[in-house]
Design a protein around this motif. Structure first.
Motif, short mmCIF file in Angstrom:
data_model
loop_
_atom_site.label_atom_id
_atom_site.label_comp_id
_atom_site.label_asym_id
_atom_site.label_seq_id
_atom_site.Cartn_x
_atom_site.Cartn_y
_atom_site.Cartn_z
N GLU A 186 0.86 -1.19 0.00
CA GLU A 186 0.00 0.00 0.00
C GLU A 186 0.89 1.24 0.00
OE1 GLU A 186 -2.51 -0.19 3.47
OE2 GLU A 186 -3.27 -2.16 2.94
N PHE A 187 0.42 2.27 -0.70
CA PHE A 187 1.13 3.55 -0.72
C PHE A 187 0.10 4.68 -0.77
CE2 PHE A 187 2.76 7.30 -2.83
CZ PHE A 187 3.87 7.56 -2.05
N SER A 188 0.37 5.73 0.00
CA SER A 188 -0.47 6.92 -0.10
C SER A 188 0.41 8.16 0.03
CB SER A 188 -1.56 6.94 0.97
OG SER A 188 -1.00 7.11 2.26
N TYR A 189 -0.04 9.23 -0.59
CA TYR A 189 0.66 10.51 -0.55
C TYR A 189 -0.36 11.62 -0.36
CZ TYR A 189 2.77 14.86 -2.08
OH TYR A 189 3.19 16.16 -2.15
N VAL A 190 0.01 12.59 0.45
CA VAL A 190 -0.78 13.80 0.59
C VAL A 190 0.17 14.97 0.86
CG1 VAL A 190 -1.18 13.51 3.08
CG2 VAL A 190 -2.80 14.83 1.73
N HIS A 191 -0.17 16.13 0.34
CA HIS A 191 0.56 17.35 0.67
C HIS A 191 -0.37 18.17 1.55
CE1 HIS A 191 2.34 21.38 0.14
NE2 HIS A 191 3.45 20.68 0.22
N ARG A 192 0.04 18.36 2.81
CA ARG A 192 -0.83 19.04 3.77
C ARG A 192 0.02 19.95 4.65
NH1 ARG A 192 -3.74 14.76 5.87
NH2 ARG A 192 -2.04 14.28 7.26
N ASP A 193 -0.47 21.17 4.85
CA ASP A 193 0.19 22.14 5.73
C ASP A 193 1.66 22.35 5.35
OD1 ASP A 193 -2.19 22.41 7.21
OD2 ASP A 193 -1.64 20.72 8.50
N GLY A 194 1.94 22.38 4.05
CA GLY A 194 3.30 22.61 3.57
C GLY A 194 4.23 21.42 3.69
N ARG A 195 3.67 20.24 3.91
CA ARG A 195 4.50 19.04 4.08
C ARG A 195 4.07 17.94 3.12
NH1 ARG A 195 3.80 17.30 9.93
NH2 ARG A 195 1.68 17.59 9.30
N ASN A 196 5.06 17.22 2.62
CA ASN A 196 4.82 15.99 1.85
C ASN A 196 4.72 14.86 2.86
OD1 ASN A 196 5.29 16.90 -1.00
ND2 ASN A 196 7.25 17.48 -0.12
N ILE A 197 3.68 14.04 2.75
CA ILE A 197 3.49 12.92 3.66
C ILE A 197 3.25 11.67 2.81
CG2 ILE A 197 2.13 11.99 5.57
CD1 ILE A 197 1.26 14.97 6.11
N SER A 198 4.24 10.78 2.82
CA SER A 198 4.16 9.53 2.06
C SER A 198 4.11 8.37 3.04
CB SER A 198 5.38 9.37 1.15
OG SER A 198 5.41 10.37 0.16
N THR A 199 3.15 7.48 2.87
CA THR A 199 3.00 6.32 3.76
C THR A 199 3.08 5.04 2.94
OG1 THR A 199 1.62 7.63 5.26
CG2 THR A 199 1.52 5.23 5.48
N LEU A 200 3.97 4.15 3.37
CA LEU A 200 4.21 2.88 2.69
C LEU A 200 3.93 1.74 3.65
CD1 LEU A 200 6.93 4.92 2.35
CD2 LEU A 200 7.20 3.40 0.43
N THR A 201 3.30 0.69 3.17
CA THR A 201 2.98 -0.45 4.00
C THR A 201 3.39 -1.74 3.29
OG1 THR A 201 1.08 0.71 4.93
CG2 THR A 201 1.13 -1.68 5.22
#
Length: 151
Positions: free
Chosen positions: A123-138
Motif C-alpha cells: 500500500e502507498f499513499s501521498y498527501v501534501h498538507r500544511d506545507g508538508r509531503n506525507i508519504s506512507t508505505l505499508t
C-alpha cells in the motif's frame, strides 16, 4: 492495517545523504520486530530508501531540511511514513514505468526508481498538507515473497 503498534517509533534526521543509513537501520529494526521475511524486509527498505533519497537529492536539492520518519510494526507488517517540507512532490505522479521496446540508453532518465519502489509495497499513499509531503508505505507480513512485483 491490523495488528500494528499503536504508538509509532519516530526518527528525525537532517535531509542529507549521510542520514540515509540511519533511516535504513530504523526500517530494518521495525521489519525485524514485525518478523518480516527477507523478501518483505527488502521491499520496504528499497521503497523507503528510494523515497528518502529523492527527498534529499531532488526535494531539498542537497540544501537544509529535515525528514521525519514514523514507523509502526507488528505481526501484520510494517508501515512507514516519511514527512518533509520540501516542495510538493507526489511520487505517483513522478513515477515512470519501464519503457517496453526502448533500448536502455534511449529511455528518459528519472522516475524508474520511484516506479520500482511503489510497486514493491502493498500500500502507498501521498498527501501534501500544511506545507508538508506525507508519504506512507505499508508492507504486509502475509504473502510477502511474491515475484514479480505488482504492475
Amino acid at each position: 492495517m491490523a495488528e500494528l503498534a499503536r504508538t509509532p517509533a519516530v526518527l528525525q534526521v537532517p535531509a542529507t545523504v549521510g542520514a540515509l543509513g540511519e533511516i535504513a537501520a530504523f526500517v530494518l529494526r521495525l521489519a525485524g520486530r514485525a518478523g518480516l521475511d527477507k523478501g518483505a524486509t527488502y521491499r520496504i527498505r528499497l521503497a523507503v530508501d528510494e523515497l528518502a533519497t529523492n527527498i534529499v537529492m531532488h526535494g531539498y536539492r542537497g540544501g537544509g531540511g529535515r525528514i521525519t520518519v514514523r514507523g509502526r510494526s507488528g505481526p501484520g507488517g510494517v508501515q512507514i511514513t516519511l514527512v518533509d517540507s520540501a516542495p510538493p512532490f507526489d511520487p505517483v505522479e513522478g513515477r515512470l514505468p519501464p519503457a517496453r521496446g526502448v533500448a536502455p540508453q534511449d529511455r528518459r532518465i528519472g522516475g524508474l526508481g520511484i516506479h520500482l519502489a511503489l510497486t514493491s509495497v502493498d500500500e502507498f499513499s501521498y498527501v501534501h498538507r500544511d506545507g508538508r509531503n506525507i508519504s506512507t508505505l505499508t508492507v504486509k507480513a502475509e504473502g510477502t515473497d511474491r515475484c514479480p512485483p505488482r504492475p
